[in-house]
Design a protein around this motif. Sequence first.
Motif, PDB file in Angstrom:
ATOM      1  N   GLY A   1       3.839 -10.534  19.427  1.00  0.00           N
ATOM      2  CA  GLY A   1       3.406 -10.643  20.811  1.00  0.00           C
ATOM      3  C   GLY A   1       2.378 -11.745  20.979  1.00  0.00           C
ATOM      4  O   GLY A   1       1.426 -11.814  20.201  1.00  0.00           O
ATOM      5  N   GLY A   2       2.563 -12.603  21.984  1.00  0.00           N
ATOM      6  CA  GLY A   2       1.647 -13.708  22.222  1.00  0.00           C
ATOM      7  C   GLY A   2       1.932 -14.942  21.389  1.00  0.00           C
ATOM      8  O   GLY A   2       1.274 -15.977  21.568  1.00  0.00           O
ATOM      9  N   GLU A   3       2.917 -14.864  20.523  1.00  0.00           N
ATOM     10  CA  GLU A   3       3.217 -15.989  19.628  1.00  0.00           C
ATOM     11  C   GLU A   3       3.703 -17.210  20.407  1.00  0.00           C
ATOM     12  O   GLU A   3       4.444 -17.084  21.372  1.00  0.00           O
ATOM     13  N   VAL A   4       3.252 -18.373  19.973  1.00  0.00           N
ATOM     14  CA  VAL A   4       3.706 -19.647  20.538  1.00  0.00           C
ATOM     15  C   VAL A   4       4.251 -20.498  19.399  1.00  0.00           C
ATOM     16  O   VAL A   4       3.596 -20.661  18.379  1.00  0.00           O
ATOM     17  N   LYS A   5       5.457 -21.002  19.591  1.00  0.00           N
ATOM     18  CA  LYS A   5       6.051 -21.895  18.594  1.00  0.00           C
ATOM     19  C   LYS A   5       6.476 -23.182  19.274  1.00  0.00           C
ATOM     20  O   LYS A   5       6.962 -23.163  20.404  1.00  0.00           O
ATOM     21  N   LYS A   6       6.290 -24.285  18.556  1.00  0.00           N
ATOM     22  CA  LYS A   6       6.676 -25.588  19.103  1.00  0.00           C
ATOM     23  C   LYS A   6       7.728 -26.230  18.217  1.00  0.00           C
ATOM     24  O   LYS A   6       7.644 -26.195  16.985  1.00  0.00           O
ATOM     25  N   LEU A   7       8.705 -26.832  18.880  1.00  0.00           N
ATOM     26  CA  LEU A   7       9.784 -27.553  18.208  1.00  0.00           C
ATOM     27  C   LEU A   7       9.929 -28.865  18.949  1.00  0.00           C
ATOM     28  O   LEU A   7      10.623 -28.957  19.947  1.00  0.00           O
TER      29      LEU A   7
ATOM     30  N   PHE B   1       7.948 -22.507  22.853  1.00  0.00           N
ATOM     31  CA  PHE B   1       8.439 -21.159  23.060  1.00  0.00           C
ATOM     32  C   PHE B   1       7.243 -20.209  23.034  1.00  0.00           C
ATOM     33  O   PHE B   1       6.369 -20.317  22.181  1.00  0.00           O
ATOM     34  N   GLN B   2       7.239 -19.276  23.975  1.00  0.00           N
ATOM     35  CA  GLN B   2       6.168 -18.284  24.001  1.00  0.00           C
ATOM     36  C   GLN B   2       6.764 -16.887  24.115  1.00  0.00           C
ATOM     37  O   GLN B   2       7.694 -16.653  24.891  1.00  0.00           O
ATOM     38  N   PHE B   3       6.225 -15.971  23.340  1.00  0.00           N
ATOM     39  CA  PHE B   3       6.614 -14.569  23.377  1.00  0.00           C
ATOM     40  C   PHE B   3       5.516 -13.825  24.108  1.00  0.00           C
ATOM     41  O   PHE B   3       4.334 -13.998  23.792  1.00  0.00           O
ATOM     42  N   GLY B   4       5.860 -13.017  25.104  1.00  0.00           N
ATOM     43  CA  GLY B   4       4.869 -12.306  25.880  1.00  0.00           C
ATOM     44  C   GLY B   4       4.058 -11.339  25.033  1.00  0.00           C
ATOM     45  O   GLY B   4       4.525 -10.841  24.015  1.00  0.00           O
ATOM     46  N   ASP B   5       2.831 -11.072  25.485  1.00  0.00           N
ATOM     47  CA  ASP B   5       1.942 -10.184  24.734  1.00  0.00           C
ATOM     48  C   ASP B   5       2.570  -8.809  24.519  1.00  0.00           C
ATOM     49  O   ASP B   5       2.391  -8.192  23.469  1.00  0.00           O
ATOM     50  N   ALA B   6       3.290  -8.331  25.525  1.00  0.00           N
ATOM     51  CA  ALA B   6       3.906  -7.009  25.443  1.00  0.00           C
ATOM     52  C   ALA B   6       5.289  -7.060  24.795  1.00  0.00           C
ATOM     53  O   ALA B   6       5.964  -6.030  24.688  1.00  0.00           O
ATOM     54  N   ARG B   7       5.711  -8.226  24.393  1.00  0.00           N
ATOM     55  CA  ARG B   7       7.014  -8.440  23.750  1.00  0.00           C
ATOM     56  C   ARG B   7       8.187  -7.990  24.630  1.00  0.00           C
ATOM     57  O   ARG B   7       9.191  -7.479  24.134  1.00  0.00           O
ATOM     58  N   LYS B   8       8.035  -8.189  25.934  1.00  0.00           N
ATOM     59  CA  LYS B   8       9.134  -7.885  26.857  1.00  0.00           C
ATOM     60  C   LYS B   8       9.700  -9.142  27.501  1.00  0.00           C
ATOM     61  O   LYS B   8      10.695  -9.068  28.218  1.00  0.00           O
ATOM     62  N   ASP B   9       9.051 -10.277  27.275  1.00  0.00           N
ATOM     63  CA  ASP B   9       9.498 -11.481  27.935  1.00  0.00           C
ATOM     64  C   ASP B   9       9.188 -12.703  27.084  1.00  0.00           C
ATOM     65  O   ASP B   9       8.365 -12.646  26.159  1.00  0.00           O
TER      66      ASP B   9
END
Lengths: 111, 115
Positions: free
Chosen positions: A52-58, A63-71
Motif C-alpha cells: 500500500g502506498g508503493e510508487v514504482k517508476k519505469l 505507478f502508484q498503489f493506493g494506501d488501502a490497496r483498493k486502487d
Amino acid sequence: TQLLEQSPQFLSIQEGENLTVYCNSSSVFSSLQWYRQEPGEGPVLLVTVVTGGEVKKLKRLTFQFGDARKDSSLHITAAQPGDTGLYLCAGAENYGQNFVFGPGTRLSVLP
Amino acid sequence: DAGVIQSPRHEVTEMGQEVTLRCKPISGHNSLFWYRQTMMRGLELLIYFNNNVPIDDSGMPEDRFSAKMPNASFSTLKIQPSEPRDSAVYFCASSFYVWGDQPQHFGDGTRLSIL
C-alpha cells in the motif's frame, strides 16, 4: 467476485502531453499488475505493486498503489506515439484468489 | 528464450465445426491460463491449470468448451460445436505459479472467426 474498473475507457492525446489512468475496486488486493497490450499481440507486464502506498517508476511511467490497496494509477509523462495501446490492470485477492483483469484504457498518442 | 506459442494465429470456420486451439507454455512454468478477449467483454479467464491439473474452469462459458493439458508443454482448448458468438481472440498465458505477484506471459493469441 471482485470487479475492477478502469477510467477513462478511451483517451486520445497529443505527443508530449501528460496523462493519468486509474484502476479502482471495492476489494482489497494483495497485489496489482499493469499490462500493456498492442494490436495483434498479447498483454505484456509493465509492473507489479504489492505494498500500500508503493510508487514504482519505469522510465516515463509512474505507478502508484493506493494506501488501502483498493486502487492504483498509472501516470505517463511526455507521452509518445509508442505509448499507444490498451492498458490493463489486474489484481488478486488473498495472494492468488479471484485474479481478474480490468476492462482496460485504450490510449492513443497522436504525433 | 521462446515465449508462449499459440497456434493457429487465425482460424476461420463455419458454424457447427469443431475448433481446436493449441498452446505451448514457457518451459519451467507450472501454471497455464486460457483467456478470451472481445471488445464487449474484455479479457475473460476461461480456465487455468496448475501442474497440468485443471484448477478452476468456472469461466468456461458452456459445455461446448473443453480444455486439456496432457503434459507440461502442451494444452488445447476445444470448441465443439462452434457458434458465431464464440468469435474472439483467445489467449494462452503461463507463469511460474498461480497468481500472486508472478507475471503472466501471454502468447500472441488466436483470432477465431465463426461464420
